[in-house]
Design a protein around this motif. Structure first.
Motif, PDB file in Angstrom:
ATOM      1  N   ARG A   2       0.845  -1.191   0.000  1.00 17.98           N
ATOM      2  CA  ARG A   2       0.000   0.000   0.000  1.00 17.98           C
ATOM      3  C   ARG A   2       0.884   1.246   0.000  1.00 17.98           C
ATOM      4  N   LEU A   3       0.613   2.153  -0.920  1.00 22.70           N
ATOM      5  CA  LEU A   3       1.407   3.377  -1.005  1.00 22.70           C
ATOM      6  C   LEU A   3       1.005   4.355   0.077  1.00 22.70           C
ATOM      7  N   LYS A   4       2.007   5.020   0.614  1.00 24.72           N
ATOM      8  CA  LYS A   4       1.763   6.065   1.609  1.00 24.72           C
ATOM      9  C   LYS A   4       1.738   7.409   0.886  1.00 24.72           C
ATOM     10  N   ARG A   5       1.282   8.408   1.577  1.00 23.97           N
ATOM     11  CA  ARG A   5       1.275   9.761   0.990  1.00 23.97           C
ATOM     12  C   ARG A   5       2.689  10.304   0.844  1.00 23.97           C
ATOM     13  N   THR A   6       3.511  10.084   1.863  1.00 23.27           N
ATOM     14  CA  THR A   6       4.911  10.501   1.814  1.00 23.27           C
ATOM     15  C   THR A   6       5.766   9.478   2.549  1.00 23.27           C
ATOM     16  N   TYR A   7       7.057   9.513   2.216  1.00 23.51           N
ATOM     17  CA  TYR A   7       8.028   8.606   2.833  1.00 23.51           C
ATOM     18  C   TYR A   7       9.159   9.431   3.424  1.00 23.51           C
ATOM     19  N   GLY A   8       9.684   8.979   4.557  1.00 24.82           N
ATOM     20  CA  GLY A   8      10.832   9.626   5.173  1.00 24.82           C
ATOM     21  C   GLY A   8      12.123   9.155   4.527  1.00 24.82           C
ATOM     22  N   SER A   9      13.210   9.848   4.834  1.00 28.64           N
ATOM     23  CA  SER A   9      14.516   9.530   4.244  1.00 28.64           C
ATOM     24  C   SER A   9      14.966   8.120   4.573  1.00 28.64           C
ATOM     25  N   ARG A  10      14.757   7.687   5.817  1.00 24.33           N
ATOM     26  CA  ARG A  10      15.179   6.330   6.197  1.00 24.33           C
ATOM     27  C   ARG A  10      14.431   5.273   5.397  1.00 24.33           C
ATOM     28  N   GLU A  11      13.126   5.465   5.235  1.00 26.53           N
ATOM     29  CA  GLU A  11      12.326   4.506   4.456  1.00 26.53           C
ATOM     30  C   GLU A  11      12.811   4.447   3.009  1.00 26.53           C
ATOM     31  N   VAL A  12      13.067   5.612   2.424  1.00 27.70           N
ATOM     32  CA  VAL A  12      13.505   5.680   1.035  1.00 27.70           C
ATOM     33  C   VAL A  12      14.873   5.022   0.875  1.00 27.70           C
TER      34      VAL A  12
ATOM     35  N   ARG B  55      19.333  23.570  -5.761  1.00 24.20           N
ATOM     36  CA  ARG B  55      18.290  23.052  -6.645  1.00 24.20           C
ATOM     37  C   ARG B  55      18.840  22.555  -7.978  1.00 24.20           C
ATOM     38  N   ARG B  56      19.855  23.189  -8.507  1.00 15.49           N
ATOM     39  CA  ARG B  56      20.407  22.812  -9.810  1.00 15.49           C
ATOM     40  C   ARG B  56      21.007  21.402  -9.780  1.00 15.49           C
ATOM     41  N   SER B  57      21.540  21.003  -8.601  1.00 19.11           N
ATOM     42  CA  SER B  57      22.163  19.691  -8.506  1.00 19.11           C
ATOM     43  C   SER B  57      21.159  18.593  -8.163  1.00 19.11           C
ATOM     44  N   ALA B  58      19.919  18.954  -7.918  1.00 14.43           N
ATOM     45  CA  ALA B  58      18.914  17.976  -7.517  1.00 14.43           C
ATOM     46  C   ALA B  58      18.487  17.104  -8.695  1.00 14.43           C
ATOM     47  N   LEU B  59      18.365  15.819  -8.449  1.00 13.22           N
ATOM     48  CA  LEU B  59      17.810  14.912  -9.438  1.00 13.22           C
ATOM     49  C   LEU B  59      16.300  14.815  -9.257  1.00 13.22           C
ATOM     50  N   ILE B  60      15.861  14.990  -8.030  1.00 12.88           N
ATOM     51  CA  ILE B  60      14.441  14.928  -7.687  1.00 12.88           C
ATOM     52  C   ILE B  60      14.014  16.317  -7.220  1.00 12.88           C
ATOM     53  N   GLY B  61      12.785  16.675  -7.524  1.00 19.80           N
ATOM     54  CA  GLY B  61      12.273  18.004  -7.200  1.00 19.80           C
ATOM     55  C   GLY B  61      12.195  18.304  -5.715  1.00 19.80           C
ATOM     56  N   PRO B  62      11.688  19.484  -5.387  1.00 19.38           N
ATOM     57  CA  PRO B  62      11.610  19.914  -3.987  1.00 19.38           C
ATOM     58  C   PRO B  62      10.625  19.054  -3.196  1.00 19.38           C
TER      59      PRO B  62
ATOM     60  N   THR C 149       7.371  11.816  -2.127  1.00 24.97           N
ATOM     61  CA  THR C 149       6.080  11.332  -2.608  1.00 24.97           C
ATOM     62  C   THR C 149       6.284   9.954  -3.249  1.00 24.97           C
ATOM     63  N   PRO C 150       5.207   9.212  -3.504  1.00 22.07           N
ATOM     64  CA  PRO C 150       5.369   7.940  -4.207  1.00 22.07           C
ATOM     65  C   PRO C 150       6.044   8.097  -5.576  1.00 22.07           C
ATOM     66  N   ILE C 151       5.778   9.205  -6.257  1.00 20.65           N
ATOM     67  CA  ILE C 151       6.435   9.444  -7.555  1.00 20.65           C
ATOM     68  C   ILE C 151       7.931   9.682  -7.349  1.00 20.65           C
ATOM     69  N   ASP C 152       8.303  10.451  -6.315  1.00 18.49           N
ATOM     70  CA  ASP C 152       9.727  10.640  -5.997  1.00 18.49           C
ATOM     71  C   ASP C 152      10.384   9.293  -5.724  1.00 18.49           C
ATOM     72  N   LEU C 153       9.714   8.455  -4.948  1.00 14.96           N
ATOM     73  CA  LEU C 153      10.252   7.139  -4.610  1.00 14.96           C
ATOM     74  C   LEU C 153      10.464   6.308  -5.876  1.00 14.96           C
ATOM     75  N   PHE C 154       9.492   6.306  -6.752  1.00 17.85           N
ATOM     76  CA  PHE C 154       9.613   5.557  -8.000  1.00 17.85           C
ATOM     77  C   PHE C 154      10.799   6.063  -8.817  1.00 17.85           C
TER      78      PHE C 154
END
Length: 161
Positions: free
Chosen positions: A2-12, A34-41, A52-57
């Motif tokens: 089951r997907l959660k709304r958000t995940y913490g750093s440890r979970e990810v 921000r320029r060095s980020a692969l994933i958004g804010p 978010t689940p999309i960030d996790l994916f």
């Protein structure tokens, strides 16, 4: 699962196999990096970085590409090209129904558009590749050959004995 709304750093980190340091570098919380980020804010309203689940994916895909030998610079190039050239996120290009689909042969990353154009995202992302053989055309040709290739059966010889 089951997907959660958000995940913490440890979970990810556990789910992706990425280290805490990689997560810090790939998903900085501050706008100064921000320029060095692969994933958004991160989602608004959280004091710690949340995913978010999309960030996790997307992190799962990036971690997999990294393990397959693609450099962080190449990952940046892929993310930048997807956004700038195709207006798409990695999630959309890897199964989310976006305008392009990502493909790899293990050495290069290719994008295939809905119109069947192919682009090498790491070498020439603005120039489409020459594609020899079109799946649709090949299927049509195969069907045509199958229809014309059938031999008409002759009625069996009848022998009078």
């Amino acid at each position: 699962m089951r997907l959660k709304r958000t995940y913490g750093s440890r979970e990810v980190a556990v789910l992706t196999g990425l280290t805490a340091r990689q997560l810090q570098l790939w998903t900085p919380a501050g706008s100064s990096r921000r320029r060095s980020a692969l994933i958004g804010p991160p989602p608004a309203g959280y004091t710690e970085r949340r995913y978010t689940p999309i960030d996790l994916f997307e992190l799962l895909v990036l971690a997999d590409l990294r393990r397959r030998g693609f450099s962080v610079q190449q990952l940046h190039a892929i993310m930048r090209t997807l956004q700038d050239r195709f207006g798409s996120r990695l999630f959309e290009a890897t199964g989310g129904g976006g305008p392009v689909q990502l493909l790899t042969d293990g050495r290069e990353i290719y994008a295939r558009t809905g119109r069947g154009e192919f682009f090498n995202l790491l070498k020439t992302p603005t120039q489409s590749l020459l594609v020899v053989g079109d799946e649709g055309l090949l299927k049509e040709l195969k069907a045509r050959m199958h229809r014309t290739g059938k031999k008409k059966r002759k009625p069996a010889d009848r022998r009078l004995t």
